[in-house]
Design a protein around this motif. Structure first.
Motif, mmCIF file in Angstrom:
data_model
loop_
_atom_site.group_PDB
_atom_site.id
_atom_site.type_symbol
_atom_site.label_atom_id
_atom_site.label_comp_id
_atom_site.label_asym_id
_atom_site.label_seq_id
_atom_site.Cartn_x
_atom_site.Cartn_y
_atom_site.Cartn_z
ATOM 1 N N THR A 88 0.931 -1.267 0.177
ATOM 2 C CA THR A 88 -0.003 -0.061 0.086
ATOM 3 C C THR A 88 0.830 1.336 -0.120
ATOM 4 N N THR A 89 1.902 1.182 0.728
ATOM 5 C CA THR A 89 2.838 2.366 0.897
ATOM 6 C C THR A 89 3.752 2.403 -0.366
ATOM 7 N N GLU A 90 3.829 1.527 -1.339
ATOM 8 C CA GLU A 90 4.491 1.522 -2.635
ATOM 9 C C GLU A 90 3.506 2.069 -3.427
ATOM 10 N N GLU A 91 2.225 1.746 -3.667
ATOM 11 C CA GLU A 91 1.472 2.337 -4.264
ATOM 12 C C GLU A 91 1.228 3.832 -4.214
ATOM 13 N N ALA A 92 1.065 4.186 -2.824
ATOM 14 C CA ALA A 92 0.970 5.637 -2.478
ATOM 15 C C ALA A 92 2.057 6.350 -3.104
ATOM 16 N N MET A 93 3.307 5.947 -2.822
ATOM 17 C CA MET A 93 4.605 6.692 -2.953
ATOM 18 C C MET A 93 4.704 6.849 -4.478
ATOM 19 N N CYS A 94 4.295 5.722 -5.104
ATOM 20 C CA CYS A 94 4.505 5.839 -6.841
ATOM 21 C C CYS A 94 3.516 6.941 -7.289
ATOM 22 N N GLU A 95 2.548 6.881 -6.807
ATOM 23 C CA GLU A 95 1.477 7.997 -6.980
ATOM 24 C C GLU A 95 1.702 9.440 -6.828
ATOM 25 N N TYR A 137 16.663 -5.240 -1.116
ATOM 26 C CA TYR A 137 16.893 -5.396 -2.501
ATOM 27 C C TYR A 137 15.486 -5.839 -3.264
ATOM 28 N N ILE A 138 14.511 -6.772 -2.836
ATOM 29 C CA ILE A 138 13.527 -7.185 -3.369
ATOM 30 C C ILE A 138 12.683 -6.299 -3.716
ATOM 31 N N ILE A 139 12.227 -5.607 -2.290
ATOM 32 C CA ILE A 139 11.260 -4.350 -2.380
ATOM 33 C C ILE A 139 11.644 -3.357 -3.465
ATOM 34 N N LEU A 140 13.279 -2.930 -3.326
ATOM 35 C CA LEU A 140 13.606 -2.139 -4.594
ATOM 36 C C LEU A 140 13.278 -2.423 -5.899
ATOM 37 N N ASP A 141 13.551 -3.707 -6.070
ATOM 38 C CA ASP A 141 13.246 -4.208 -7.418
ATOM 39 C C ASP A 141 11.813 -3.931 -7.806
ATOM 40 N N ARG A 142 10.664 -4.375 -6.968
ATOM 41 C CA ARG A 142 9.483 -4.434 -7.219
ATOM 42 C C ARG A 142 8.918 -2.889 -7.480
ATOM 43 N N PHE A 143 9.395 -2.048 -6.269
ATOM 44 C CA PHE A 143 9.263 -0.527 -6.366
ATOM 45 C C PHE A 143 9.495 0.089 -7.854
ATOM 46 N N VAL A 144 10.767 -0.266 -8.214
ATOM 47 C CA VAL A 144 11.326 0.465 -9.497
ATOM 48 C C VAL A 144 10.580 -0.026 -10.673
ATOM 49 N N GLU A 145 10.089 -1.479 -10.643
ATOM 50 C CA GLU A 145 9.326 -1.998 -11.670
ATOM 51 C C GLU A 145 8.018 -1.258 -11.789
ATOM 52 N N ARG A 146 7.348 -1.081 -10.577
ATOM 53 C CA ARG A 146 5.976 -0.339 -10.665
ATOM 54 C C ARG A 146 6.091 1.277 -11.007
ATOM 55 N N CYS A 147 7.328 1.851 -10.653
ATOM 56 C CA CYS A 147 7.507 3.307 -11.119
ATOM 57 C C CYS A 147 7.852 3.170 -12.828
#
Length: 527
Positions: A432-439, A477-487
């Motif tokens: 949820t935080t990943e989605e909010a920060m990407c937005e 590292y795993i969370i960073l890869d997922r967040f960069v892919e989302r962005c």
């Protein structure tokens, strides 16, 4: 008697020589013409003048026509001769006798006035009659005609010899005497449609008239001065500019103009406006002028709210800061009953200003507008950005987050917001935080609040600090890869950010130099 004897002698063909033996060019030319006539049969006595010398013959033709030509030529030559010397004879008191011409027997009879200016009228007049066509000798010396014709002397006797014409300003193709255009009088035609008898009156006294500026005109002149002050920050330059355009009745409008302009700008410009009011106090404006200016703002507050909804709060801060700077007394806000016809917004502004100044210490009013972005410490800015992100996660209000970021006024430090947002996402371990920060990052990129360079710098800082972050967050590292892919799917990342994503090193299960054998899960204990 003497005149009659001279006439008789000339009638008999004898030429009488006068006292002066010189003979003028006019007489010589006439004698040549007359003798030519005699040679062609004009003389009846058979003997010729001047010892019987043969002269040029008369052209073949009518003798009467040729005689008329001789007479006209003689008349012209005598008139030329007398035009140069006739003025002297007339100025001698009338002693001379005017020249007359008598034509007898086809000849010319001339009476020449002998009174010259230098003779004083002593010479008697001599009358010669050419009965047989013979011109007598002259009684006085006359300038020869040819010599007089080719003379370079001025023909006008009234002007001085060799003097420049018109004082050096005459002649063809010249501009005239320097300065003559200022002395020339301008001709004014009364029939001209643009002619004004009152303006062209000679008896007009010119006086300097200073027109008074209206408040609207003064606002137009003061606004560029204030906007320029926001660029250079020199209060002395503003005071000098106001002294040039300021008039006494308009001093009370300075405070209202400064505050109205500052309401449309940021907190850093409002802080500069408060400093400007403090510096102008006692030099350009007085305490009474400042009070009148704030009274005008209180009266116009309902109109100011239409453009600036936070106008009551801002006006309260300006009044509290002016009181803290000793520009006006505290009773201005502590006694609202002294103000007449106050609106609801004006009472709200006065109550807030009174609450600000009734604290124990006024030192906090020095930062009533906050500290300017570049002047604040880096730790303070980082702390404010962290609070901004936490409020956003709780409210998910993107517009409010953008407004708070603009209020910080640190566009060169926006990469810190990107860095803190990514680190907060890695520590949260929540999609949820990943989605909010990407937005949030996508909206900041679309509105250009965060430039691509700042976005790239924030991600690269996270990549460089991953070795330390992974100690606190093993799954970083795993969370960073997922967040960069989302962005990347959101479409606001550059190729440099995507290509430089770090990956965790591979764990080795086979040691180097052991022959490729796999290590057992547990090592046997030694005996």
């Amino acid at each position: 008697m003497e005149l009659e004897s001279n006439i008789k002698k000339h009638a008999n063909g004898v030429v009488c020589n006068g006292t002066d033996s010189k003979e003028s060019s006019v007489e010589r030319e006439l004698n040549d013409e007359i003798e030519a006539v005699e040679l062609n049969g004009g003389a009846s006595n058979g003997h010729h003048l001047h010892g019987g010398n043969m002269k040029k013959p008369l052209p073949v033709g009518d003798g009467g026509a040729h005689d008329g030509r001789i007479k006209r030529k003689a008349k012209r030559l005598i008139q030329r001769q007398n035009s140069g010397s006739g003025t002297g004879g007339s100025a001698s008191g009338g002693s001379g006798i005017s020249t007359t011409s008598l034509l007898t027997n086809g000849g010319i009879a001339t009476a020449v006035g002998g009174g010259s200016p230098n003779s004083g009228g002593n010479n008697a007049a001599t009358v010669s009659i050419l009965a047989n066509g013979v011109l007598p000798a002259a009684t006085g010396y006359v300038v020869p005609h040819r010599r007089w014709k080719n003379s370079r002397r001025s023909r006008n006797l009234t002007r001085g010899r060799g003097l420049p014409k018109k004082g050096g300003a005459g002649g063809k193709g010249v501009w005239g005497l320097p300065g003559s255009e200022a002395l020339a009088e301008v001709y004014e035609d009364e029939n001209d449609p643009n002619y004004d008898s009152e303006c062209n009156d000679r008896n007009v006294e010119l006086r300097e008239v200073i027109t008074e500026l209206t408040p609207e005109e003064f606002f137009k002149l003061a606004e560029p001065i204030v906007l320029e002050y926001y660029e250079h920050g020199d209060t002395h330059e503003v005071a000098v500019s106001f002294d040039e355009i300021l008039q006494s009745p308009l001093r009370e409008h300075i405070t209202s103009i400064l505050v109205e302009i500052a309401m449309d700008h940021k907190d850093s410009q409002r802080e500069m406006t408060s400093v400007l009011i403090s510096d102008l106090y006692g030099r350009v404006i007085t305490g009474k002028d400042i009070e009148k200016g704030f009274n005008m703002l209180l009266d116009n507050l309902p109109d100011l709210i239409l453009d600036t909804p936070e106008a009551p709060v801002m006006l309260a801060n300006f009044m509290a800061r002016a009181i803290a700077d000793d520009c006006m007394p505290p009773k201005f806000v502590s006694r609202p009953e002294e103000h007449q016809h106050l609106s609801v917004y004006s009472e709200q502004a006065l109550r807030r200003a009174d609450a600000l100044i009734h604290k124990q210490v006024w030192a906090h009013l020095d930062n009533v507008w906050g500290m300017g972005g570049p002047l604040r410490p880096v730790k303070t800015i980082t702390k404010q950005m962290t609070l901004l992100l936490k409020e956003y996660l709780s409210s998910r209000d993107v517009a409010e987050a953008q407004r708070c970021l603009r209020a910080l006024e640190v566009p060169h430090y926006h990469h810190e917001l990107v860095y803190e947002a990514i680190v907060m996402t890695l520590e949260s371990l929540s999609q949820t935080t990943e989605e909010a920060m990407c937005e949030l990052l996508k909206s900041l990129d679309l509105t250009c609040l965060v430039l691509p360079a700042g976005m790239e710098q924030g991600f690269m800082r996270v990549y460089d600090d991953m070795a330390d972050i992974v100690l606190d967050v093993p799954l970083a590292y795993i969370i960073l890869d997922r967040f960069v892919e989302r962005c990347n799917r959101a479409g606001f990342l550059t190729d440099k950010i995507i290509n430089n994503v770090p990956s965790r090193g591979r764990k080795r299960f086979v040691s180097e130099g052991d022959g490729g054998h796999i290590k057992p899960a547990s090592l046997p204990m030694r005996d």
